[in-house]
Design an enzyme around this catalytic site. Structure first.
Site, PDB file in Angstrom:
ATOM      1  N   SER A 154     -34.050  -8.237  66.840  1.00 50.23           N
ATOM      2  CA  SER A 154     -34.810  -7.333  65.967  1.00 50.23           C
ATOM      3  C   SER A 154     -35.985  -6.808  66.767  1.00 50.23           C
ATOM      4  O   SER A 154     -36.432  -7.446  67.728  1.00 50.23           O
ATOM      5  CB  SER A 154     -35.330  -8.080  64.735  1.00 50.23           C
ATOM      6  OG  SER A 154     -36.273  -7.295  64.023  1.00 50.23           O
ATOM      7  N   TYR A 162     -39.409 -14.832  59.730  1.00 49.31           N
ATOM      8  CA  TYR A 162     -38.427 -13.929  60.327  1.00 49.31           C
ATOM      9  C   TYR A 162     -38.760 -13.648  61.788  1.00 49.31           C
ATOM     10  O   TYR A 162     -37.885 -13.701  62.670  1.00 49.31           O
ATOM     11  CB  TYR A 162     -38.369 -12.625  59.528  1.00 49.31           C
ATOM     12  CG  TYR A 162     -37.307 -11.666  59.998  1.00 49.31           C
ATOM     13  CD1 TYR A 162     -35.977 -11.854  59.628  1.00 49.31           C
ATOM     14  CD2 TYR A 162     -37.621 -10.570  60.799  1.00 49.31           C
ATOM     15  CE1 TYR A 162     -34.984 -10.981  60.052  1.00 49.31           C
ATOM     16  CE2 TYR A 162     -36.641  -9.689  61.223  1.00 49.31           C
ATOM     17  CZ  TYR A 162     -35.323  -9.894  60.839  1.00 49.31           C
ATOM     18  OH  TYR A 162     -34.348  -9.023  61.269  1.00 49.31           O
TER      19      TYR A 162
END
Length: 245
Positions: free
Chosen positions: A137, A150
Site C-alpha cells: 500500500s 493498517y
C-alpha cells in the site's frame, strides 16, 4: 504450458479485478477467500478458474488449498498475496487491541502463511521457481491519519517482500510488491464522498479504475524469472500522497 496463479482475497475488489485480468490473459487462476459464494461469482463459470475457499490465517486450510491447486495444475507459477482488511481511522489510544490483533493476523500472518505455502511448492517443483507478489500500500511509505494498525501491517509486508526476495534467490523464486493508492473498489468508495485529511479536514480524493492495478500485477507476473519488479506504486495521479501532510 498454461501459466498458473493463486490470488488470495479473490472474492471482490482488487482480487476479483486481478483474477479477471489473468483469466482474460489465458492463465489458470486459483481463487482463495473465506466466502465460497463470492469466489464463485468471481469465477463466473470460467474453465480456468479454480475456487479454493479457505481462511488465510489457518495454515492447515492454506496448505490444503495450495496443495490442491498444485496437484491439479502440476505447477504453480505465481501467487498474488492480496487478502487484507482495513479499519476506520482513529487515534491509537481509541483503537481496541483486539482489533489490532485481528488486522495483523489477516494482513501479516495470513500473508506469511500463504507466501510460505507458495514458496514450499515453488522450491520443490520441477522446473524450480516461481513468483510471489505481495499487495502492499502507499501506506507502507506514508501513513494516513488514524491508521496505526493498517500502516504497521503494510510496513511489515515490505519487510516480508524484501526477506522473501533474498531467501528465494537460490531457488529461482522472485518476490515483488505492488503498492496501491486509491483504486476504486467498494472499500475505497468513501474516497469519492470525503475522507479525513492530516489537517483535520474532510476532502474528496481522486480515485482510479481498479483495472489499472490488475494490469500492473499481470505485467509483474508476466516477466521472466530473471527479471523482477521489486516495488511498483500504482495510484490515482492526483491523490494526496506526494506531499501528504
Amino acid at each position: 504450458m498454461t501459466k498458473s496463479i493463486i490470488i488470495t482475497g479473490g472474492g471482490g475488489g482488487v482480487g476479483r479485478a486481478t483474477a479477471h485480468a489473468f483469466l482474460d490473459a489465458g492463465w489458470r487462476v486459483g481463487l482463495v477467500g473465506r466466502r465460497a459464494e463470492a469466489l464463485e461469482e468471481t469465477a463466473n463459470g470460467h474453465e480456468n478458474a479454480l475456487t479454493l475457499p479457505c481462511d488465510v490465517t489457518d495454515e492447515a486450510q492454506v496448505e490444503a488449498a495450495f496443495g490442491r491447486a498444485a496437484q491439479d495444475w502440476g505447477h504453480l507459477d505465481a501467487i498474488f498475496n492480496n487478502a487484507g482488511i482495513g479499519r476506520p481511522g482513529a487515534p491509537i489510544d481509541e483503537i481496541p487491541v483486539e482489533e489490532f490483533r485481528q488486522l495483523i493476523d489477516i494482513n501479516v500472518t495470513g500473508s506469511f502463511i500463504c507466501a510460505r505455502a507458495a514458496f514450499g511448492i515453488m522450491r520443490k517443483q520441477e522446473p524450480q521457481g516461481g513468483r510471489i507478489i505481495n499487495n502492499g500500500s502507499v501506506s507502507a511509505y506514508v501513513p494516513r491519519w488514524g491508521s496505526a494498525p493498517y500502516t504497521a501491517s503494510k510496513h511489515a509486508i515490505t519487510g516480508l517482500t524484501r526477506s522473501i526476495s533474498l531467501d528465494g534467490r537460490p531457488f529461482n523464486i522472485a518476490c515483488g510488491q505492488v503498492d496501491i493508492g486509491n483504486a476504486l473498489t467498494d472499500m475505497a468508495a468513501k474516497m469519492t464522498e470525503g475522507v479525513p485529511q492530516a489537517d483535520g479536514s474532510i476532502a474528496i480524493e481522486p480515485v482510479m479504475d481498479v483495472a489499472h492495478v490488475a494490469n500492473s500485477v499481470l505485467h509483474m507476473a508476466d516477466l521472466p524469472l530473471d527479471a523482477n519488479v521489486q516495488f511498483m506504486t500504482v495510484m490515482a495521479t492526483n491523490m494526496p500522497y506526494i506531499g501528504r501532510g
